[in-house]
Design a protein around this motif. Structure first.
Motif, PDB file in Angstrom:
ATOM      1  N   ARG A  70       0.838  -1.205   0.000  1.00 17.42           N
ATOM      2  CA  ARG A  70       0.000   0.000   0.000  1.00 17.42           C
ATOM      3  C   ARG A  70       0.876   1.259   0.000  1.00 17.42           C
ATOM      4  NH1 ARG A  70      -3.056   3.840   1.648  1.00 17.42           N
ATOM      5  NH2 ARG A  70      -5.310   3.694   1.535  1.00 17.42           N
ATOM      6  N   LYS A  71       1.924   1.244   0.805  1.00 18.20           N
ATOM      7  CA  LYS A  71       2.836   2.393   0.893  1.00 18.20           C
ATOM      8  C   LYS A  71       3.454   2.707  -0.474  1.00 18.20           C
ATOM      9  CE  LYS A  71       7.387   3.426   2.734  1.00 18.20           C
ATOM     10  NZ  LYS A  71       8.483   2.927   3.559  1.00 18.20           N
ATOM     11  N   TYR A  72       3.982   1.688  -1.146  1.00 18.75           N
ATOM     12  CA  TYR A  72       4.623   1.903  -2.443  1.00 18.75           C
ATOM     13  C   TYR A  72       3.606   2.254  -3.526  1.00 18.75           C
ATOM     14  CZ  TYR A  72       8.894   0.103  -0.353  1.00 18.75           C
ATOM     15  OH  TYR A  72      10.005  -0.079   0.439  1.00 18.75           O
ATOM     16  N   THR A  73       2.418   1.679  -3.429  1.00 16.44           N
ATOM     17  CA  THR A  73       1.375   2.001  -4.408  1.00 16.44           C
ATOM     18  C   THR A  73       0.942   3.455  -4.251  1.00 16.44           C
ATOM     19  OG1 THR A  73       0.611  -0.300  -4.418  1.00 16.44           O
ATOM     20  CG2 THR A  73      -0.907   1.355  -5.284  1.00 16.44           C
ATOM     21  N   TRP A  74       0.806   3.915  -3.016  1.00 18.12           N
ATOM     22  CA  TRP A  74       0.435   5.318  -2.766  1.00 18.12           C
ATOM     23  C   TRP A  74       1.492   6.266  -3.339  1.00 18.12           C
ATOM     24  CZ3 TRP A  74      -3.580   8.144  -1.921  1.00 18.12           C
ATOM     25  CH2 TRP A  74      -3.419   9.455  -1.514  1.00 18.12           C
ATOM     26  N   SER A  75       2.745   5.937  -3.143  1.00 18.22           N
ATOM     27  CA  SER A  75       3.840   6.738  -3.676  1.00 18.22           C
ATOM     28  C   SER A  75       3.799   6.755  -5.203  1.00 18.22           C
ATOM     29  CB  SER A  75       5.172   6.173  -3.173  1.00 18.22           C
ATOM     30  OG  SER A  75       6.248   6.866  -3.721  1.00 18.22           O
ATOM     31  N   ALA A  91      -5.338   3.278 -11.886  1.00 21.76           N
ATOM     32  CA  ALA A  91      -5.022   1.872 -11.615  1.00 21.76           C
ATOM     33  C   ALA A  91      -4.416   1.711 -10.220  1.00 21.76           C
ATOM     34  CB  ALA A  91      -4.075   1.325 -12.682  1.00 21.76           C
ATOM     35  N   ALA A  92      -3.541   2.630  -9.844  1.00 20.34           N
ATOM     36  CA  ALA A  92      -2.950   2.586  -8.501  1.00 20.34           C
ATOM     37  C   ALA A  92      -4.027   2.783  -7.439  1.00 20.34           C
ATOM     38  CB  ALA A  92      -1.857   3.646  -8.371  1.00 20.34           C
ATOM     39  N   ASP A  93      -4.966   3.674  -7.698  1.00 15.99           N
ATOM     40  CA  ASP A  93      -6.076   3.887  -6.759  1.00 15.99           C
ATOM     41  C   ASP A  93      -6.916   2.620  -6.618  1.00 15.99           C
ATOM     42  OD1 ASP A  93      -7.577   5.670  -5.009  1.00 15.99           O
ATOM     43  OD2 ASP A  93      -9.160   5.527  -6.544  1.00 15.99           O
ATOM     44  N   ASP A  94      -7.118   1.900  -7.705  1.00 14.05           N
ATOM     45  CA  ASP A  94      -7.861   0.639  -7.646  1.00 14.05           C
ATOM     46  C   ASP A  94      -7.137  -0.389  -6.782  1.00 14.05           C
ATOM     47  OD1 ASP A  94      -9.850   1.684  -9.269  1.00 14.05           O
ATOM     48  OD2 ASP A  94      -9.098   0.734 -11.104  1.00 14.05           O
ATOM     49  N   CYS A  97      -7.724   0.568  -3.171  1.00 18.43           N
ATOM     50  CA  CYS A  97      -9.084   0.189  -2.750  1.00 18.43           C
ATOM     51  C   CYS A  97      -9.184  -1.307  -2.490  1.00 18.43           C
ATOM     52  CB  CYS A  97     -10.110   0.610  -3.796  1.00 18.43           C
ATOM     53  SG  CYS A  97     -10.350   2.391  -3.910  1.00 18.43           S
ATOM     54  N   SER A  98      -8.530  -2.095  -3.332  1.00 15.34           N
ATOM     55  CA  SER A  98      -8.542  -3.554  -3.161  1.00 15.34           C
ATOM     56  C   SER A  98      -7.826  -3.962  -1.880  1.00 15.34           C
ATOM     57  CB  SER A  98      -7.874  -4.241  -4.355  1.00 15.34           C
ATOM     58  OG  SER A  98      -8.580  -3.959  -5.535  1.00 15.34           O
ATOM     59  N   ILE A  99      -6.700  -3.323  -1.610  1.00  9.44           N
ATOM     60  CA  ILE A  99      -5.965  -3.602  -0.371  1.00  9.44           C
ATOM     61  C   ILE A  99      -6.820  -3.215   0.827  1.00  9.44           C
ATOM     62  CG2 ILE A  99      -3.997  -2.910   1.053  1.00  9.44           C
ATOM     63  CD1 ILE A  99      -2.390  -2.642  -1.608  1.00  9.44           C
ATOM     64  N   GLU A 104      -8.312 -10.325  -1.583  1.00  5.21           N
ATOM     65  CA  GLU A 104      -7.089 -10.862  -2.179  1.00  5.21           C
ATOM     66  C   GLU A 104      -7.194 -11.056  -3.683  1.00  5.21           C
ATOM     67  OE1 GLU A 104      -5.456 -14.265  -0.194  1.00  5.21           O
ATOM     68  OE2 GLU A 104      -5.889 -13.422   1.770  1.00  5.21           O
ATOM     69  N   VAL A 105      -8.347 -11.489  -4.148  1.00  6.50           N
ATOM     70  CA  VAL A 105      -8.538 -11.693  -5.591  1.00  6.50           C
ATOM     71  C   VAL A 105      -8.475 -10.349  -6.311  1.00  6.50           C
ATOM     72  CG1 VAL A 105     -10.133 -12.490  -7.374  1.00  6.50           C
ATOM     73  CG2 VAL A 105      -9.839 -13.827  -5.272  1.00  6.50           C
ATOM     74  N   ALA A 106      -9.126  -9.347  -5.752  1.00 10.82           N
ATOM     75  CA  ALA A 106      -9.098  -8.012  -6.354  1.00 10.82           C
ATOM     76  C   ALA A 106      -7.694  -7.424  -6.311  1.00 10.82           C
ATOM     77  CB  ALA A 106     -10.086  -7.086  -5.648  1.00 10.82           C
ATOM     78  N   VAL A 107      -6.951  -7.666  -5.233  1.00 15.43           N
ATOM     79  CA  VAL A 107      -5.572  -7.176  -5.157  1.00 15.43           C
ATOM     80  C   VAL A 107      -4.752  -7.789  -6.285  1.00 15.43           C
ATOM     81  CG1 VAL A 107      -3.446  -7.175  -3.791  1.00 15.43           C
ATOM     82  CG2 VAL A 107      -5.621  -6.671  -2.679  1.00 15.43           C
ATOM     83  N   ALA A 108      -4.891  -9.092  -6.492  1.00 12.65           N
ATOM     84  CA  ALA A 108      -4.141  -9.766  -7.561  1.00 12.65           C
ATOM     85  C   ALA A 108      -4.527  -9.218  -8.932  1.00 12.65           C
ATOM     86  CB  ALA A 108      -4.385 -11.274  -7.506  1.00 12.65           C
ATOM     87  N   ALA A 109      -5.806  -9.039  -9.161  1.00 16.87           N
ATOM     88  CA  ALA A 109      -6.272  -8.544 -10.466  1.00 16.87           C
ATOM     89  C   ALA A 109      -5.844  -7.100 -10.708  1.00 16.87           C
ATOM     90  CB  ALA A 109      -7.795  -8.661 -10.561  1.00 16.87           C
ATOM     91  N   THR A 110      -6.014  -6.255  -9.701  1.00 15.88           N
ATOM     92  CA  THR A 110      -5.651  -4.843  -9.886  1.00 15.88           C
ATOM     93  C   THR A 110      -4.135  -4.673  -9.950  1.00 15.88           C
ATOM     94  OG1 THR A 110      -5.854  -4.414  -7.495  1.00 15.88           O
ATOM     95  CG2 THR A 110      -7.779  -3.916  -8.876  1.00 15.88           C
ATOM     96  N   HIS A 111      -3.409  -5.518  -9.259  1.00 16.12           N
ATOM     97  CA  HIS A 111      -1.943  -5.476  -9.348  1.00 16.12           C
ATOM     98  C   HIS A 111      -1.492  -5.816 -10.767  1.00 16.12           C
ATOM     99  CE1 HIS A 111       2.000  -7.610  -9.125  1.00 16.12           C
ATOM    100  NE2 HIS A 111       2.329  -6.429  -8.642  1.00 16.12           N
ATOM    101  N   SER A 112      -2.073  -6.858 -11.348  1.00 18.46           N
ATOM    102  CA  SER A 112      -1.724  -7.234 -12.729  1.00 18.46           C
ATOM    103  C   SER A 112      -2.031  -6.098 -13.690  1.00 18.46           C
ATOM    104  CB  SER A 112      -2.486  -8.490 -13.152  1.00 18.46           C
ATOM    105  OG  SER A 112      -2.025  -9.594 -12.431  1.00 18.46           O
TER     106      SER A 112
END
Length: 133
Positions: A70-75, A91-94, A97-99, A104-112
């Motif tokens: 979350r920290k690195y995504t916010w940055s 995309a980073a905001d998504d 939100c998933s985190i 976990e499924v949304a985190v994986a999908a939004t990370h990809s």
């Protein structure tokens, strides 16, 4: 196939193609405020930082350390927003939100998706280098 499964003769590979939206006015504004050379330096540093943050986000994703992810995504979001990479910002905001929703499924999908858009955004910003004020 054995065991009651069906035989597959052709497998389709789906290629994800993300459209990158850039706020080109942000780059023009940077060039007007800072001058051509200084704006180029800011953009170069931003591209380097975005590439680094994408790597850090992925490392934390693999480690399942959502606090650091979350920290690195916010940055990453803040840097992308500063230089007008609107799709990457969204995309980073998504991912955030998933985190925050502990999905976990949304985190994986939004990370990809973040990685795909991140790569496309880095390419786009380099192509943008010839924009003049």
């Amino acid at each position: 196939m054995q065991n009651g499964g069906e035989s597959v003769e052709q497998v389709s590979v789906l290629k994800q193609n993300e459209v990158v939206l850039m706020n080109r006015d942000r780059i023009v504004q940077l060039k007007r405020q800072l001058g051509e050379r200084a704006a180029q330096d800011v953009l170069c540093r931003a591209v380097e930082e975005i590439a680094l943050r994408l790597e850090q986000v992925t490392d934390q994703f693999v480690r399942r350390d959502l606090v650091q992810m979350r920290k690195y995504t916010w940055s990453l979001l803040a840097i992308a927003d500063q230089i007008g990479l609107d799709t990457l910002t969204m995309a980073a905001d998504d991912v955030l939100c998933s985190i925050d929703s502990s999905d976990e499924v949304a985190v994986a999908a939004t990370h990809s998706r973040l990685l795909r858009i991140g790569q496309s955004s880095l390419t786009e910003i380099w192509e943008m280098q010839d924009v003049r004020v």
